[in-house]
Each structure stands twice: as structure tokens, then as C-alpha cells.
Design a protein around this motif. Structure first.
Motif, PDB file in Angstrom:
ATOM      1  N   TRP A   1     -67.596  39.227  43.268  1.00 37.00           N
ATOM      2  CA  TRP A   1     -66.950  37.838  42.949  1.00 37.00           C
ATOM      3  C   TRP A   1     -67.977  36.761  42.894  1.00 37.00           C
ATOM      4  CZ3 TRP A   1     -63.154  34.146  45.630  1.00 37.00           C
ATOM      5  CH2 TRP A   1     -62.419  33.475  44.727  1.00 37.00           C
ATOM      6  N   MET A   2     -68.974  36.666  43.939  1.00 36.44           N
ATOM      7  CA  MET A   2     -69.948  35.953  43.999  1.00 36.44           C
ATOM      8  C   MET A   2     -70.850  35.838  42.668  1.00 36.44           C
ATOM      9  SD  MET A   2     -72.975  34.788  46.768  1.00 36.44           S
ATOM     10  CE  MET A   2     -73.604  36.474  46.719  1.00 36.44           C
ATOM     11  N   TYR A   3     -71.173  37.330  42.472  1.00 37.99           N
ATOM     12  CA  TYR A   3     -72.096  37.628  41.261  1.00 37.99           C
ATOM     13  C   TYR A   3     -71.337  37.105  39.852  1.00 37.99           C
ATOM     14  CZ  TYR A   3     -75.106  39.708  38.159  1.00 37.99           C
ATOM     15  OH  TYR A   3     -76.014  40.071  36.978  1.00 37.99           O
ATOM     16  N   GLN A   4     -69.975  37.268  39.883  1.00 36.99           N
ATOM     17  CA  GLN A   4     -69.310  36.988  38.575  1.00 36.99           C
ATOM     18  C   GLN A   4     -69.351  35.544  38.511  1.00 36.99           C
ATOM     19  OE1 GLN A   4     -65.161  37.638  38.742  1.00 36.99           O
ATOM     20  NE2 GLN A   4     -65.043  38.198  36.614  1.00 36.99           N
ATOM     21  N   ARG A   5     -68.911  34.840  39.406  1.00 35.79           N
ATOM     22  CA  ARG A   5     -68.895  33.252  39.080  1.00 35.79           C
ATOM     23  C   ARG A   5     -70.127  32.725  38.972  1.00 35.79           C
ATOM     24  NH1 ARG A   5     -66.291  31.407  44.690  1.00 35.79           N
ATOM     25  NH2 ARG A   5     -67.109  33.268  45.410  1.00 35.79           N
ATOM     26  N   ALA A   6     -71.371  33.204  39.653  1.00 38.00           N
ATOM     27  CA  ALA A   6     -72.638  32.378  39.530  1.00 38.00           C
ATOM     28  C   ALA A   6     -73.472  33.085  38.242  1.00 38.00           C
ATOM     29  CB  ALA A   6     -73.449  32.739  40.770  1.00 38.00           C
ATOM     30  N   MET A   7     -73.401  34.303  37.921  1.00 39.22           N
ATOM     31  CA  MET A   7     -74.234  34.924  37.002  1.00 39.22           C
ATOM     32  C   MET A   7     -73.716  35.322  35.497  1.00 39.22           C
ATOM     33  SD  MET A   7     -76.812  35.021  38.969  1.00 39.22           S
ATOM     34  CE  MET A   7     -77.323  34.729  40.508  1.00 39.22           C
ATOM     35  N   THR A   8     -72.203  35.531  35.517  1.00 42.27           N
ATOM     36  CA  THR A   8     -71.802  35.966  34.269  1.00 42.27           C
ATOM     37  C   THR A   8     -70.998  34.567  33.547  1.00 42.27           C
ATOM     38  OG1 THR A   8     -69.866  36.543  35.313  1.00 42.27           O
ATOM     39  CG2 THR A   8     -71.528  38.110  35.338  1.00 42.27           C
ATOM     40  N   GLY A   9     -70.434  34.831  32.488  1.00 43.16           N
ATOM     41  CA  GLY A   9     -69.534  33.782  31.805  1.00 43.16           C
ATOM     42  C   GLY A   9     -70.575  33.006  30.938  1.00 43.16           C
ATOM     43  N   PRO A  10     -69.713  31.764  30.601  1.00 45.26           N
ATOM     44  CA  PRO A  10     -70.510  30.875  29.477  1.00 45.26           C
ATOM     45  C   PRO A  10     -71.690  30.198  30.470  1.00 45.26           C
ATOM     46  CG  PRO A  10     -68.134  30.594  29.432  1.00 45.26           C
ATOM     47  CD  PRO A  10     -68.360  31.457  30.645  1.00 45.26           C
ATOM     48  N   VAL A  11     -72.553  29.995  29.658  1.00 42.87           N
ATOM     49  CA  VAL A  11     -73.858  29.272  30.425  1.00 42.87           C
ATOM     50  C   VAL A  11     -73.408  27.744  30.440  1.00 42.87           C
ATOM     51  CG1 VAL A  11     -76.166  28.591  30.126  1.00 42.87           C
ATOM     52  CG2 VAL A  11     -75.593  30.700  29.309  1.00 42.87           C
ATOM     53  N   ARG A  12     -73.451  27.331  31.574  1.00 44.01           N
ATOM     54  CA  ARG A  12     -73.263  25.785  31.874  1.00 44.01           C
ATOM     55  C   ARG A  12     -74.517  25.028  31.326  1.00 44.01           C
ATOM     56  NH1 ARG A  12     -69.301  24.677  35.905  1.00 44.01           N
ATOM     57  NH2 ARG A  12     -70.422  22.865  36.133  1.00 44.01           N
TER      58      ARG A  12
END
Length: 549
Positions: free
Chosen positions: A459-470
């Protein structure tokens, strides 16, 4: 002394390095920036050079160590304070050797990762993570002094000498957190020091009591001593063993830290610079679990057996509590700190299972945890410096702009959840198998910690590393060559230990066998020594067995 004083040299090299760095001439306040940078670079290069030289010395010790030979090797014994039976006594068995190796491998890695830790934070001015500039040479001098203490605490075979190193190592870490940390660094440093001093005072009482009992024993010829391998022959009643066990154990439980003595760790790890956090969680905390195995088991076997159900209960609670609380953390460094509370529960569980598999797994776990958590803290530090915040929600899409950083973070995280193929899996598997053979219910509950570990890491990896680029992450740089040199060796060791753990376990297992034979013996201390038995005769017997007095 048994041959060349290798262990003294190993401890003296970083201390000499700290002295050399401290003697670098200072610069006037109005000095040019280029002069300041040149002096700082010299301090860093000297620190790295002396740490690498220490690593070479310890590698030589490891190569010369005879697997299956005498239990304690490279022994040195010199009278230090004769009036009180205090000796400068060093020696290593397989357990101490692998922990010293872990410590000296981590030090150059930490120095590389901490290249700019003392020069102020990249965070915007005024944020909780911003740091004023401090003395670079002081920071790296403290690191090398700490390395000397770490080697000494694992190599000491005199209980008083061990206590000196045990307490002295608090000083450099206190200043590294309080002066070079971020956020509530003074609060975290004082909390760390007070907790540790409380445990140290309890242990000091037990150490003094142990000395007093040695003066009343015919085994020592009624001469007090602090030599570890003489004290294990001093007869103590079960009641005395229980009280002295508590004095040592509480100090070690605070240092480890074992639940519920853990509350200082998240604050200290979150406030410390990333390099100091690696040494705090990766090495200093191992002194606690090492002390449980070495001193609590061998000096007070009856006390250890009596309190085993309580310690196993605390260990299982720690495994589950640390994992559940880690899931709810919003700050990256605090999350990693709470995962360590869970992992130390596994280590304590393996130790107090009192099986050869469990203890071997726990010892191997100490080493693997140092590398896995060290890599995670270092990479988290790189992320925090780049982004200027440690909140997980402020990241996002890092793997698209910094794939190397994200990839190594993932591998380190997978080591934290003990993925098969990585060395942490081997150690955790041995702990659970060794525990299940004697304590099935605690082993089953502890297994739930593996599932929870997958949740908090992924979950930490998903929130920090994946998804749209902030937007704030879009310009983030990937790892530089120096940063890769700091992390890649740890990842390689994690993979190598998972594929082929035999060399390390071959070193650990004979020492574990000797330790467990001491605990399993119903009455390991002779209640009626032969007439005329003195300290000298005990020393002779231990030397014949190749054991350091």
C-alpha cells in the motif's frame, strides 16, 4: 591474547578516523564557499576511507574465522581494573561475527547515503524538514565513533566492558538525532536517551549483583570477576536468576525495542537523518536482541525458561501491533519504524522459542533486517530530500520519473515482507518453523504478521510510486551514481542471502548449538566445585575448549 589483536584493530581504525577528521583545521566565518566545500569533501572522503579500511579488517577476520573450530576466536584478555576483576576482553563466536560484519558493511553505505546530511535539507526553508547547516566533520566523526562502539559491544566478553560500550554508544547517536535531525529532533533525542538510560541503570544493578555473587563463589576462588565465560559457571539460585534476568532483559527489551518498550523508536527514527536512522534501527537495536541471546540465555538459563511464556506473548503482540499501526501511518519514516517493531517481535519469538532452528533464524533475521530496513530508510531519505516532505500522500507516480529509485524501493520493500527468493524469507521461515515445533498457537498468530506486512508495504508503494505523476514529483531526479553505490550492495546481499544462505548459516549454527546447550542443561553451573577450584582453573578449562575467558 590469542594471536594478532584483530578485534582491537577493527575497533581502533574507525576511532582513529574520527580523531583525524576532528583534527581537520577549522575555517574562519568569512571563508569562501569553495574552501568550505573542500574541507567538507575531505572529511567525507576520510570517513569513507576509514570505514572501508575497517570493512577490510573485518573481512580478514571472517576469512580467518574457523567454522567448526573453537567457539570463541580472536580472543584478547588484558587486566583493566584488577581491584574489581574488570578486564579488557574481546572475542567472537559465529553470532557476534555476523553482526559485526553487518555493522561494518552498513557503515560505508550509510556514509555514501549521508553525503549531504550535515549540510542542511533540500526542503524549503521553514518546513518541518528543513535543517540548518552543521559541522560536516562533526557528523562524520560521530559516525566513526559509533562504529567503534558497535564493534566493541558485539565483541566484548567482559560483562562490565559490554556495559561500557552499551551505554557509550548512546552518546554519538543522541547528538546525531538532536543536532542533525529534523522536526522534533530534540524531543526525540531526549526521549531516546531517557529510555535507554533507564534500561541501562536496571542492567547496571544486575551487573553489580552478578559481581557480588561471583565474590561469594568457590568457582572464582571468592575473587570477583566480570569475565563472561567465568560468570556462566557461578552457581545462582533460580530466584536470583529470575531477578537478574529481569534487570538485563528490560534493558535489552528497551534497546531492541520489544513491545511495550517501543514507544521511543518511531519518534527517534522519524527525527533522525536517514543515515542515523539506518544505524539506529539496523545496528543499535540489534544489541538488544543480541543481549537477550548472549547474556540472558547463558548467564540466567533458569530465569530465561521461567519468563519464556511472557516474552513469547509480548513478541506476538509486537508482531501484530507493529504491523497494524504501520498500516495506518501517513509518514514514510514512521511507517518503516513501526515495521521494525513487528520484525523485532519475530526476532524475539525465534530466540525464546529455544530451538536451534528458531535461534538460527532469529540471528540470521538480525542481519537481514539490518540490510532490508537499511535500504528502505536510505531510499526513503532520498525521496524525502527530493520532495521536501515525508508524507506518503505527497508523492505519486514516482516510478514514471525515477524508475531506478522506485524499482530498488520495491525490492527493499519486498524484502521487508519476506518474499521468497530474498534472504529475509529464509530467516522468517526458520523462526516460524522453530517456533511451531514448540509453541504452535503463537506461531499461527505470528504468521498473520506476514499478511499484514504485505498490506503495509504494497500500500505504501502504491500510494507513493504508482498512479498519476503529481506536479511536484514531475521534476524528480532518478538515483545518482553515488546513491546507487549506497543502495545496490544491500539489495545484492538480500538477493544473494535468499538464493544461497548456507555460508552465513554455517557460521551461525555452531555458536547457536553452544548457546542452546547452555540453556538446555538443567543445572549448567556446578553447585559443588572440586576442592581448590579457582578462577584460574575455570580459565584453564575454558581456554582448553578454545573459549575466551
Amino acid at each position: 591474547m590469542n594471536g594478532f589483536p584483530w578485534l582491537t584493530i577493527a575497533g581502533a581504525v574507525p576511532l582513529a578516523g574520527a580523531l583525524v577528521i576532528a583534527l581537520i583545521p577549522g575555517l574562519p566565518a568569512d571563508s569562501a564557499e569553495a574552501d568550505r566545500q573542500a574541507r567538507n569533501s575531505l572529511a567525507k572522503m576520510l570517513a569513507l576511507g576509514f570505514s572501508l579500511l575497517t570493512l577490510v579488517v573485518v573481512i580478514i577476520i571472517a576469512i580467518k574465522f574457523q567454522v567448526g573450530g573453537p567457539n570463541y576466536q580472536f580472543t584478547e584478555v588484558y587486566s583493566w581494573i584488577p581491584a574489581f576483576g574488570v578486564h579488557y576482553a574481546l572475542g567472537v563466536d559465529g553470532i557476534a561475527l555476523v553482526l559485526i560484519l553487518m555493522s561494518v558493511v552498513l557503515m560505508p553505505v550509510v556514509i555514501l547515503a549521508s553525503w549531504h546530511d550535515a549540510e542542511g535539507s533540500a526542503a524549503p526553508g521553514g518546513t518541518p524538514l528543513s535543517r540548518p547547516r552543521h559541522s560536516v566533520k562533526t557528523y562524520f566523526s560521530l559516525m566513526l565513533v559509533l562504529e567503534t562502539m558497535m564493534i566493541g559491544v558485539f565483541a566484548a566478553t567482559d560483562v562490565f566492558l559490554f556495559y561500557v560500550f552499551f551505554e557509550a554508544m548512546l552518546v554519538p547517536m543522541y547528538f546525531m538525532i538532536g543536532s542533525f535531525g529534523v522536526g522534533k529532533r530534540q524531543y526525540a533525542a531526549v526521549k531516546f536517551l531517557l529510555y535507554s538510560l533507564l534500561g541501562g541503570l536496571l542492567m547496571l544493578v544486575a551487573v553489580i549483583a552478578l559481581y557480588v555473587y561471583s565474590t561469594k563463589s568457590a568457582v572464582t576462588g571468592h575473587h570477583g570477576t566480570f569475565l563472561f565465560n567465568v560468570l556462566i559457571h557461578v552457581p545462582l539460585s533460580p530466584t536470583v536468576q529470575k531477578w537478574l534476568f529481569l534487570g538485563f532483559f528490560i534493558a535489552f527489551a528497551i534497546k531492541a525495542p520489544l513491545w511495550p518498550f517501543h514507544t521511543w523508536l518511531p519518534d527517534a527514527a522519524a527525527a533522525a537523518p536517514p543515515g542515523a536512522a539506518v544505524l539506529l534501527v539496523g545496528v543499535l537495536d540489534k544489541v538488544g536482541t543480541f543481549g537477550m541471546l548472549r547474556y540472558c540465555f547463558e548467564l540466567f538459563p533458569s530465569g530465561a525458561k521461567y519468563f519464556t511464556p511472557l516474552v513469547i506473548t509480548l513478541a506476538v503482540i509486537g508482531i501484530l501491533y507493529g504491523a497494524v499501526v504501520a498500516i495506518g501511518q501517513a509518514d514514510m519514516k514512521r511507517l518503516i519504524a513501526y515495521t521494525s517493531v513487528s520484525h523485532f517481535g519475530f526476532i524475539a519469538l525465534g530466540i525464546f522459542a529455544m530451538t536451534s532452528q528458531g535461534v538460527s533464524g532469529a540471528t540470521f533475521y538480525m542481519v537481514n533486517h539490518g540490510f532490508a530496513t537499511g535500504a528502505l530508510f536510505i531510499l526513503a531519505g532520498f525521496l524525502i530530500v527530493r520532495r521536501g516532505t515525508d508524507r506518503i500522500s505527497d508523492f505519486g507516480g514516482v516510478q514514471k520519473v525515477a524508475p531506478l529509485l522506485a524499482g530498488l524501493f520495491l525490492v527493499s520493500g519486498l524484502a521487508g515482507l519476506s518474499l521468497p527468493g530474498l534472504s529475509t524469507f529464509v530467516s522468517e521461515f526458520l523462526v516460524l518453523v522453530g517456533t511451531f515445533s514448540r509453541y504452535k498457537v503463537p506461531a499461527v498468530f505470528a504468521t498473520a504478521g506476514i499478511i499484514l506486512a504485505a498490506i503495509y508495504i504494497l500500500w505504501m508503494y502504491q500510494r507513493a510510486m504508482t498512479g498519476p505523476v503529481r506536479e511536484e514529483v514531475a521534476g524528480m531526479n532518478d538515483l545518482r551514481p553515488r546513491e546507487l553505490l549506497a543502495v545496490v550492495p544491500l539489495v545484492v546481499l538480500l538477493i544473494a542471502g535468499g538464493v544461497y544462505p548456507k555460508p552465513v548459516l554455517d557460521i551461525i549454527n555452531p555458536a547457536v548449538k553452544v548457546t542452546m546447550s547452555q540453556v538446555r542443561t538443567t543445572d549448567p553451573k556446578p553447585a559443588h566445585p572440586a576442592p581448590g577450584t579457582t578462577t584460574t582453573s575455570v580459565l584453564t578449562r575454558t581456554e582448553q575448549k578454545g573459549v575466551a575467558p
